[in-house]
Structures are given as structure tokens and as C-alpha cells.
Design an enzyme around this catalytic site. Sequence first.
Site, PDB file in Angstrom:
ATOM      1  N   HIS A  74      -9.273  43.622 -84.076  1.00 48.60           N
ATOM      2  CA  HIS A  74      -7.902  43.709 -83.563  1.00 48.60           C
ATOM      3  C   HIS A  74      -7.251  45.062 -83.864  1.00 48.60           C
ATOM      4  O   HIS A  74      -6.282  45.437 -83.206  1.00 48.60           O
ATOM      5  CB  HIS A  74      -7.043  42.596 -84.171  1.00 48.60           C
ATOM      6  CG  HIS A  74      -7.581  41.232 -83.874  1.00 48.60           C
ATOM      7  ND1 HIS A  74      -7.613  40.716 -82.594  1.00 48.60           N
ATOM      8  CD2 HIS A  74      -8.149  40.297 -84.677  1.00 48.60           C
ATOM      9  CE1 HIS A  74      -8.160  39.515 -82.629  1.00 48.60           C
ATOM     10  NE2 HIS A  74      -8.497  39.231 -83.884  1.00 48.60           N
ATOM     11  N   HIS A 103      -3.405  38.797 -84.939  1.00 54.48           N
ATOM     12  CA  HIS A 103      -4.038  39.573 -83.863  1.00 54.48           C
ATOM     13  C   HIS A 103      -3.238  40.798 -83.417  1.00 54.48           C
ATOM     14  O   HIS A 103      -3.832  41.797 -83.018  1.00 54.48           O
ATOM     15  CB  HIS A 103      -4.260  38.678 -82.636  1.00 54.48           C
ATOM     16  CG  HIS A 103      -5.313  37.639 -82.844  1.00 54.48           C
ATOM     17  ND1 HIS A 103      -5.855  36.891 -81.818  1.00 54.48           N
ATOM     18  CD2 HIS A 103      -5.941  37.210 -83.972  1.00 54.48           C
ATOM     19  CE1 HIS A 103      -6.756  36.048 -82.287  1.00 54.48           C
ATOM     20  NE2 HIS A 103      -6.822  36.214 -83.606  1.00 54.48           N
ATOM     21  N   CYS A 125      17.948  35.594 -79.043  1.00 59.97           N
ATOM     22  CA  CYS A 125      18.899  35.526 -77.932  1.00 59.97           C
ATOM     23  C   CYS A 125      18.725  34.125 -77.328  1.00 59.97           C
ATOM     24  O   CYS A 125      18.138  33.250 -77.964  1.00 59.97           O
ATOM     25  CB  CYS A 125      18.724  36.666 -76.924  1.00 59.97           C
ATOM     26  SG  CYS A 125      17.237  36.659 -75.914  1.00 59.97           S
ATOM     27  N   ASP A 146      22.150  38.325 -79.843  1.00 60.45           N
ATOM     28  CA  ASP A 146      23.343  38.361 -79.010  1.00 60.45           C
ATOM     29  C   ASP A 146      24.146  37.091 -79.307  1.00 60.45           C
ATOM     30  O   ASP A 146      23.834  36.334 -80.246  1.00 60.45           O
ATOM     31  CB  ASP A 146      22.989  38.533 -77.521  1.00 60.45           C
ATOM     32  CG  ASP A 146      22.320  37.304 -76.910  1.00 60.45           C
ATOM     33  OD1 ASP A 146      22.058  36.322 -77.632  1.00 60.45           O
ATOM     34  OD2 ASP A 146      22.075  37.332 -75.695  1.00 60.45           O
ATOM     35  N   THR A 160      16.914  32.955 -74.807  1.00 60.15           N
ATOM     36  CA  THR A 160      15.496  32.633 -74.588  1.00 60.15           C
ATOM     37  C   THR A 160      14.569  33.391 -75.527  1.00 60.15           C
ATOM     38  O   THR A 160      13.387  33.045 -75.621  1.00 60.15           O
ATOM     39  CB  THR A 160      15.089  33.035 -73.161  1.00 60.15           C
ATOM     40  OG1 THR A 160      15.364  34.445 -73.015  1.00 60.15           O
ATOM     41  CG2 THR A 160      15.860  32.238 -72.120  1.00 60.15           C
TER      42      THR A 160
HETATM   43  C1  RB5 Z   1      22.733  35.220 -72.423  1.00 59.03           C
HETATM   44  O1  RB5 Z   1      23.408  34.345 -71.592  1.00 59.03           O
HETATM   45  C2  RB5 Z   1      21.241  35.171 -72.142  1.00 59.03           C
HETATM   46  O2  RB5 Z   1      20.975  35.663 -70.877  1.00 59.03           O
HETATM   47  C3  RB5 Z   1      20.465  35.949 -73.198  1.00 59.03           C
HETATM   48  O3  RB5 Z   1      20.767  35.450 -74.458  1.00 59.03           O
HETATM   49  C4  RB5 Z   1      18.953  35.902 -73.095  1.00 59.03           C
HETATM   50  O4  RB5 Z   1      18.500  34.605 -72.942  1.00 59.03           O
HETATM   51  C5  RB5 Z   1      18.341  36.845 -72.153  1.00 59.03           C
HETATM   52  O5  RB5 Z   1      17.113  37.014 -72.088  1.00 59.03           O
END
Ligand code: RB5
Length: 149
Positions: free
Chosen positions: A136, A101, A68, A11, A70
Amino acid sequence: MPGGAIAVASDHAGFDLKELLKRDLQDAGHTVLDLGTHSTQSVDYADYGAAMGEAIASGKAERGVLVCGTGIGISIAANRNPAVRAALVHDETTARLTRLHNDANVVAFGQRVIGIETARAALKVFLSTEFEGGRHAARVAKLSKGPVK
Ligand code: RB5
């Protein structure tokens, strides 16, 4: 691991790291399928995780890289597709262990939570580590079968 195309997707919050990892993959000679996004304009991670699922399920890509903010949202989205085993990876150790694994076929990073050089090194480890099989293998097979009844 196999040598087919590697899909990349992110994203807006993962765009810069996705671009950097894409260049690393191309420089290393991999065929890369870029599923977007193509700028830092705000988009929904769910759409790009789903696109990764389709690329893996259809065989257009054998492995994938997701980014993304996180790494969490986009890996959840990709894992809705049963063809995907996406692992959120934080370092070289988790990259190695998820290949050994879990036979993960997609790796996910969080651009806002991982260092650039750590992500680059972890991706190299992810791509160069073979699944261990053995005890595994049955566990990984169960991921496709659903819960024991
Ligand atoms: C975008 O602001 C953020 O929420 C997205 O990139 C991600 O971290 C969501 O899990």
C-alpha cells in the site's frame, strides 16, 4: 498513529456530531484544535474543509475529523489540499480499512446518515489503527505524485 493535535471541523449540518466527537477526543486526552463552525447557523462546508487542509498542511494538526450533512462536501473540500487524505467513513470497517490501506490522515462523517454510536466507535478505530505499509505504501505515495504519464 502519531500523537499530535487533532483538528475538528464541520458545517452547520455536522455541528452537533462534531461537538460530541470533540468531547470524546478531549476526554480521551487528545489535544483538539477546533476549526469551527461554532453553531448551527448556516455556513459553507467548503470553508471548513479548506481550513482543515491548512491545519494539516501547516502541521498545526496531525490528524483531523470532519463532519457535514453527508460527509461528502467537506471531505471533497479538504482533499483539494494535497497534504490531506480524507476518507468518508460509514462504520468501523471503513475506518479500519482506510487507515490500513490509504493511511488516511483525516476522517469524515455525515451527521445525517450515520448513527452517533457508529461514528464514535469508528473514530476510535480510525485513531488506533496503524497504516499497513507494504504494497500500500507505493500506492499512497502515488496520491501525492499525480497520474502516471
Ligand atoms: C448542508 O445542507 C449540506 O449540503 C452539507 O452539510 C453537506 O451534506 C454537503 O455535502
